[in-house]
Structures are given as structure tokens and as C-alpha cells.
Design a protein around this motif. Structure first.
Motif, mmCIF file in Angstrom:
data_model
loop_
_atom_site.group_PDB
_atom_site.id
_atom_site.type_symbol
_atom_site.label_atom_id
_atom_site.label_comp_id
_atom_site.label_asym_id
_atom_site.label_seq_id
_atom_site.Cartn_x
_atom_site.Cartn_y
_atom_site.Cartn_z
ATOM 1 N N ARG A 55 0.819 -1.219 0.000
ATOM 2 C CA ARG A 55 0.000 0.000 0.000
ATOM 3 C C ARG A 55 0.849 1.264 0.000
ATOM 4 O O ARG A 55 0.358 2.351 -0.321
ATOM 5 C CB ARG A 55 -0.890 0.046 1.240
ATOM 6 N N ALA A 58 0.998 4.095 -2.862
ATOM 7 C CA ALA A 58 -0.221 4.904 -2.946
ATOM 8 C C ALA A 58 -0.297 5.886 -1.781
ATOM 9 O O ALA A 58 -0.695 7.051 -1.946
ATOM 10 C CB ALA A 58 -1.456 4.006 -2.960
ATOM 11 N N SER A 59 0.104 5.437 -0.601
ATOM 12 C CA SER A 59 0.071 6.304 0.579
ATOM 13 C C SER A 59 1.019 7.488 0.429
ATOM 14 O O SER A 59 0.712 8.606 0.856
ATOM 15 C CB SER A 59 0.430 5.498 1.829
ATOM 16 N N GLY A 196 -4.166 1.642 -4.086
ATOM 17 C CA GLY A 196 -4.362 2.039 -2.700
ATOM 18 C C GLY A 196 -5.654 1.483 -2.120
ATOM 19 O O GLY A 196 -6.371 0.718 -2.766
#
Length: 350
Positions: A55, A58-59, A196
């Protein structure tokens, strides 16, 4: 022109158009002499973290977005609360939501070892977003560099400027226009929602009580609705995570736009781009859905444009020694490294 030994394989490199700028003097080769290994160091840290946390790219893109929309791209989002700083990390769009703050601190630690006092936290956020696009199989974003770090944060502005997941198209356009970003930028940057996750909390109204009707959002595909209700049952755990893109959840690609065409945009603010009657965004969604090169080109141009909002250069601001505190406070506390205060979840309009 390539300034660093940062090798990108199998990606589309796009430079984009002229960015919106506050008379900024940013340059692609800013660290060529002072910290030539900066790209490699950022890549090494983000890539290592991403192996165990897919993830994270995307974060980090979202963290960059949330920084740039408040006071410009100046790393204000990284500042913790102090006697004189009211942190943006507890603003409603950020609290228990933003991720990647500790990754930024890891990068800063490594850069301080290699070239102390040289690379700003604002540029670290920028480069982390650049690397994240690469790791997610998106375009290579050739950002100009040379940003400096703010001495202040602004929680009020964070609450005011950051678009909400329930915004309609008019509200979205207005939020982007404040930043000097146009409709094409809005649609292109929203494409970051091709990877994400989001917490159930922020889509429950769409699933069960849209606009207080007691019914689901009519722009949501019924089959997709059933799938989302299984992950996010009414009265269930609000922090369950849902993939933004049910097809390629960890890849930055054009599938986001294809999803909108079949009513599978996860957030209301996503689906608004295609389902608002007569909207000028519909043709842009169709264009990006039909060609990944077109999406990558616009995404690159819009990211670079956003990355130049309100930047500090020259003698403005400072180069923070520790990203969570201004230098004066770091010296007072004799800080070597500090954990940031908000580090969980992924939600908002991008």
C-alpha cells in the motif's frame, strides 16, 4: 536530460507541460553536485518498505498531495504539534488516515548520513511520490527540485482545502481551482485512485444511506454494491479496507477510468467525474480509459504542476534537520529521530 544514476526500466517517461509556479526556481539537476545519490537513496528506502507493505506507494503519493494542497509543497504536513505549531496531521482529512510519515523519516535519516543538511523534507516528499509511481508501474515523474521546508503548518487550511470523498463535481473543481489546477488536472490526478485502499467508514453512506435517502447511491453498479457490502456490512467494522481498484489494486494504470465507465468508482468523488450529467469531465475519462499513454502523459504533467504549488526556494524557509520539527525546536529538544503522530489508514479524494 538525466541528472542522476536512477535507472527506470520499462516505464513511459513523460515530461508534461509548463507547471503552475509561484515564481519558483526549481531545477531537475538541483542536487547533482551536493547530493548526487539522492534518487537512489529515496528509491532504496521506498522499495524496501513496499516489499512488505504494497500500500505504501499509494500512501506516499497521497501524502504528497495532502502536503501540496495546504500552503503549497513545503512539507508542512510533516510538522508535529509543539507550543507554536498546530499540526496538520490531526486535520479531519488527515487524522488516523495519512500514512508514510515514518518512511519519510527513514529517508531523511539516510540522506543526512550521505549529505547532511542538503535535501529538504519537501523534496523528499516529492521524490517519494516519484519513486512510488515507478514502483506501481506508472510513469516516471521527472520533478524539478530545490524546494525548501516551511516554518509553519496550518490545520485550518488543511480542513478547508483538502477535497472530501463526498464532494460533488462542482466542489471538486472549486477545490482544485484554488490551487491553480484545471479540470484536466482534476481528472488526471484522481487517477491516483487506481491504487491504494480506503476505509469502509468513508463509503458506508454510499452503500446504505446516500444523501439521507435510506438507499444506496444510484450511480453505483448493483453487483459492485453487493461486493462492497460484504466487505463493509452495515454496523460492521468501519476500518475494514477496500481496494480502490478491484482489478489491479497495487498498479497505477488506466483501469480507474474504465471502472468509472461501468459505475465502479469507489468514492462518490470518483464516480462524479463520469456520472454527473453533461459534465466536461466525461470526455476526459473516456480519453484516459481508451489509452494508457494519454493518461500517463496527463498524470505526469499534472503531478509536476501540482508539485510546483507555492514552493519555497532560495532563502525562504529552511532545510529541516528533522522532518517533524523546525530546526529551532529540534535543537531545543536535541532530537535525533522522532516518530510522527498520525500513521494509519488511507482515505480522501486522492
Amino acid at each position: 536530460m538525466r541528472c542522476f544514476g536512477f535507472i527506470v526500466v520499462g516505464l513511459v517517461a513523460v515530461l508534461g507541460g509548463l507547471p503552475f509556479s509561484s515564481n519558483a526556481k526549481l531545477e531537475p539537476c538541483f542536487y547533482k553536485k551536493t547530493c548526487p545519490q539522492v534518487h537512489f537513496i529515496v528509491f532504496k528506502v521506498v522499495e524496501k518498505v513496499s516489499r512488505t507493505d504494497p500500500r505504501m506507494p499509494a500512501s506516499l503519493v497521497r501524502l504528497f498531495f495532502h502536503d501540496c494542497f495546504v500552503q503549497g509543497c513545503d512539507a508542512s504536513i510533516l510538522l508535529n504539534n509543539t507550543a507554536t505549531i498546530v499540526s496538520e496531521q490531526q486535520a479531519l482529512p488527515n487524522n488516523n488516515s495519512i500514512r508514510g510519515l515514518d518512511v519519510v523519516n527513514q529517508i531523511k535519516t539516510e540522506l543526512e548520513k550521505a549529505c547532511p543538511g542538503v535535501v529538504s523534507c519537501a523534496d523528499i516528499l516529492t521524490l517519494a511520490a516519484e519513486v512510488s509511481s515507478v514502483l506501481a508501474h506508472g510513469p516516471y515523474l521527472k520533478f524539478p527540485l530545490g524546494r525548501r521546508d516551511s516554518l509553519t503548518a496550518n490545520r485550518t487550511l488543511a480542513n478547508q482545502n483538502l477535497p472530501a470523498p463526498f464532494f460533488n463535481l462542482t466542489q471538486l473543481k472549486a477545490a482544485f481551482a484554488v490551487q491553480g489546477l484545471d479540470t484536466t488536472d482534476l481528472v488526471a490526478l484522481s487517477g491516483a485512485h487506481s491504487f491504494g485502499r480506503v476505509r469502509c467508514l468513508f463509503i458506508l453512506d454510499r452503500l446504505y444511506n446516500f444523501s439521507g435517502t435510506g438507499r444506496p447511491d444510484p450511480t453505483l453498479d448493483t453487483t459492485y454494491l453487493k461486493q462492497l457490502r460484504q466487505i463493509c456490512p452495515q454496523g460492521g467494522p468501519p476500518n475494514n479496507l477496500v481496494n480502490f481498484d478491484p482489478t489491479t489494486p497495487d498498479t497505477l494504470d488506466k483501469n480507474y477510468y474504465s471502472n468509472l465507465q461501468v459505475k465502479k468508482g469507489l468514492l462518490q468523488s470518483d464516480q462524479e467525474l463520469f456520472s454527473t450529467p453533461g459534465a466536461d469531465t466525461i470526455s476526459i475519462v473516456n480519453k484516459f480509459s481508451s489509452g494508457q499513454i494519454a493518461f500517463f502523459k496527463s498524470f505526469s504533467a499534472s503531478m509536476i504542476k501540482m508539485g510546483n504549488i507555492g514552493v519555497l526556494t532560495g532563502k525562504k524557509g529552511e532545510i529541516r534537520k528533522q522532518c517533524n520539527f523546525v530546526n529551532k525546536k529540534s535543537a531545543e529538544l536535541d532530537i535525533g529521530s522522532v516518530a510522527s503522530e498520525s500513521e494509519e489508514g488511507l482515505v480522501s479524494s486522492i
